[in-house]
Design a protein around this motif. Structure first.
Motif, PDB file in Angstrom:
ATOM      1  N   LEU A  10      53.539   8.733  33.480  1.00  0.00           N
ATOM      2  CA  LEU A  10      53.737   7.278  33.105  1.00  0.00           C
ATOM      3  C   LEU A  10      54.181   7.024  31.534  1.00  0.00           C
ATOM      4  CD1 LEU A  10      50.889   5.731  35.484  1.00  0.00           C
ATOM      5  CD2 LEU A  10      53.339   5.560  35.644  1.00  0.00           C
ATOM      6  N   SER A  11      53.415   7.828  31.028  1.00  0.00           N
ATOM      7  CA  SER A  11      53.647   7.626  29.434  1.00  0.00           C
ATOM      8  C   SER A  11      55.082   7.824  28.825  1.00  0.00           C
ATOM      9  CB  SER A  11      52.682   8.376  28.454  1.00  0.00           C
ATOM     10  OG  SER A  11      52.792   9.804  28.488  1.00  0.00           O
ATOM     11  N   ARG A  15      55.761   3.508  30.591  1.00  0.00           N
ATOM     12  CA  ARG A  15      54.836   2.632  31.110  1.00  0.00           C
ATOM     13  C   ARG A  15      53.315   2.607  30.611  1.00  0.00           C
ATOM     14  NH1 ARG A  15      55.770   3.399  37.475  1.00  0.00           N
ATOM     15  NH2 ARG A  15      54.013   2.149  37.687  1.00  0.00           N
ATOM     16  N   THR A  16      53.274   2.065  29.422  1.00  0.00           N
ATOM     17  CA  THR A  16      52.263   2.216  28.455  1.00  0.00           C
ATOM     18  C   THR A  16      50.794   1.800  28.905  1.00  0.00           C
ATOM     19  OG1 THR A  16      53.590   2.537  26.663  1.00  0.00           O
ATOM     20  CG2 THR A  16      51.301   2.201  26.200  1.00  0.00           C
ATOM     21  N   ASP A  18      50.157   1.215  32.240  1.00  0.00           N
ATOM     22  CA  ASP A  18      49.591   2.182  33.277  1.00  0.00           C
ATOM     23  C   ASP A  18      49.152   3.395  33.108  1.00  0.00           C
ATOM     24  OD1 ASP A  18      50.553   0.004  35.176  1.00  0.00           O
ATOM     25  OD2 ASP A  18      52.502   0.781  35.158  1.00  0.00           O
TER      26      ASP A  18
END
Length: 50
Positions: A10-11, A15-16, A18
């Motif tokens: 996610l990173s 999508r920080t 999340d």
């Protein structure tokens, strides 16, 4: 391991929020201090960079 892997992916996708949530879950599930410290460091980098 799944929440930590999910957080990393996610990173990478940007999508920080999340990723932070997934790192929080991984930190809660960590079974030793070394793993917990590693995950906390990774999480801190995300919140510092935003």
């Amino acid at each position: 391991l799944l929440p930590a892997t999910r957080a990393d992916l996610l990173s990478r996708l940007g999508r920080t929020a999340d990723a932070v949530a997934a790192y929080d879950e991984a930190i809660t599930l960590a079974t030793n201090d070394t793993e917990r410290t590693f995950l906390q460091t990774r999480r801190a980098r995300l919140t510092r960079d935003t």
